[in-house]
Write an enzyme that holds these catalytic residues in place. Structure first.
Site, PDB file in Angstrom:
ATOM      1  N   ARG A 157      -4.263 -10.024   9.931  1.00  0.00           N
ATOM      2  CA  ARG A 157      -5.667 -10.349   9.681  1.00  0.00           C
ATOM      3  C   ARG A 157      -5.791 -10.920   8.275  1.00  0.00           C
ATOM      4  O   ARG A 157      -5.209 -10.378   7.334  1.00  0.00           O
ATOM      5  CB  ARG A 157      -6.578  -9.119   9.803  1.00  0.00           C
ATOM      6  CG  ARG A 157      -6.568  -8.466  11.173  1.00  0.00           C
ATOM      7  CD  ARG A 157      -7.329  -9.326  12.173  1.00  0.00           C
ATOM      8  NE  ARG A 157      -7.440  -8.666  13.449  1.00  0.00           N
ATOM      9  CZ  ARG A 157      -6.838  -9.087  14.557  1.00  0.00           C
ATOM     10  NH1 ARG A 157      -6.064 -10.141  14.542  1.00  0.00           N
ATOM     11  NH2 ARG A 157      -7.011  -8.444  15.689  1.00  0.00           N
TER      12      ARG A 157
ATOM     13  N   GLU B  71     -31.800 -12.560  -9.941  1.00  0.00           N
ATOM     14  CA  GLU B  71     -31.585 -13.864  -9.311  1.00  0.00           C
ATOM     15  C   GLU B  71     -32.891 -14.639  -9.156  1.00  0.00           C
ATOM     16  O   GLU B  71     -32.924 -15.853  -9.365  1.00  0.00           O
ATOM     17  CB  GLU B  71     -30.886 -13.709  -7.958  1.00  0.00           C
ATOM     18  CG  GLU B  71     -29.435 -13.303  -8.062  1.00  0.00           C
ATOM     19  CD  GLU B  71     -28.538 -14.368  -8.686  1.00  0.00           C
ATOM     20  OE1 GLU B  71     -28.905 -15.569  -8.702  1.00  0.00           O
ATOM     21  OE2 GLU B  71     -27.452 -14.005  -9.161  1.00  0.00           O
TER      22      GLU B  71
ATOM     23  N   GLU C 194     -33.023 -18.213 -11.079  1.00  0.00           N
ATOM     24  CA  GLU C 194     -33.038 -19.430 -10.274  1.00  0.00           C
ATOM     25  C   GLU C 194     -34.403 -20.105 -10.211  1.00  0.00           C
ATOM     26  O   GLU C 194     -34.475 -21.316  -9.997  1.00  0.00           O
ATOM     27  CB  GLU C 194     -32.543 -19.140  -8.854  1.00  0.00           C
ATOM     28  CG  GLU C 194     -31.068 -18.803  -8.805  1.00  0.00           C
ATOM     29  CD  GLU C 194     -30.510 -18.748  -7.395  1.00  0.00           C
ATOM     30  OE1 GLU C 194     -31.255 -18.988  -6.423  1.00  0.00           O
ATOM     31  OE2 GLU C 194     -29.311 -18.447  -7.272  1.00  0.00           O
TER      32      GLU C 194
ATOM     33  N   GLU D  91     -23.966 -21.012 -15.867  1.00  0.00           N
ATOM     34  CA  GLU D  91     -23.674 -22.311 -16.469  1.00  0.00           C
ATOM     35  C   GLU D  91     -23.189 -23.363 -15.476  1.00  0.00           C
ATOM     36  O   GLU D  91     -23.271 -24.560 -15.736  1.00  0.00           O
ATOM     37  CB  GLU D  91     -22.676 -22.170 -17.616  1.00  0.00           C
ATOM     38  CG  GLU D  91     -21.311 -21.682 -17.196  1.00  0.00           C
ATOM     39  CD  GLU D  91     -20.365 -21.480 -18.372  1.00  0.00           C
ATOM     40  OE1 GLU D  91     -19.154 -21.620 -18.144  1.00  0.00           O
ATOM     41  OE2 GLU D  91     -20.834 -21.180 -19.479  1.00  0.00           O
TER      42      GLU D  91
END
Length: 184
Positions: A37, A92, A96, A140
């Site tokens: 796997r 976040e 963003e 960045e």
């Protein structure tokens, strides 16, 4: 051993990167035979369905190298080591989009590709948004354009494959369902 469980006999890390590691595992199958796997290990992520006071969905448009195209997504990002999903969602969202939220509701968590990866995404609903004057900086190597769509525009983006990822499609469908339930 469960009748469907695969027992790991040996595991070897074959790649370690900034975001993922990949393991090659030898496993014993339920019938006693062995198989290999390839497992992608991921620290987990969050995704935020963020609604403005005008009921617009806050999204980001960005280039995705794996797809070689620009798509529109709900804000999302990787969990840092030891970081709680709600803290990551707030971080976040701010990095963003420049928004902070008054309320953050956990909705659900799901595995993105359980056939080969352990990545789990925790989805949140953010409301009471305020644009921050000096938001936290983005990574960045991250470049995004902010978009604020109505639900109807987001549905059209899905049809046009401008919105093309599972977490964002889930977000749009969640909002569609909520709208349908409140108009009954």
């Amino acid at each position: 051993m469960n009748s469907l469980e695969e027992k790991t006999l040996h595991s070897k890390e074959i790649f370690s990167g900034k975001i993922i590691t990949v393991e090659l595992q030898d496993v014993k199958l339920p019938n006693g035979k062995q198989a290999k796997r390839e497992i992608v290990k991921h620290p987990g992520a969050v995704a935020v369905i963020a609604l403005t006071n005008e009921n617009r969905i806050v999204m980001v448009e960005q280039y995705r190298k794996a797809l070689e195209k620009i798509i529109v997504e709900i804000p999302a990002g990787k969990l840092e080591k030891g970081e709680e999903p709600a803290s990551c969602a707030r971080r976040e969202l701010e990095e963003e989009t420049g928004y902070v939220c008054e309320s953050l509701e956990p909705l659900l968590s799901f595995y993105t590709s359980p056939g080969f990866a352990d990545e789990i995404v925790h989805v949140f609903l953010a409301k009471g948004l305020t644009k921050k004057e000096n938001p936290a900086a983005m990574d960045e190597d991250e470049f995004v354009n902010l978009k604020e769509l109505t639900l109807e525009e987001a549905i059209q983006y899905v049809k046009e494959q401008k919105i093309y990822d599972a977490k964002t499609i889930y977000g749009v469908q969640y909002l569609q369902l909520q709208e349908a339930l409140t108009t009954k």
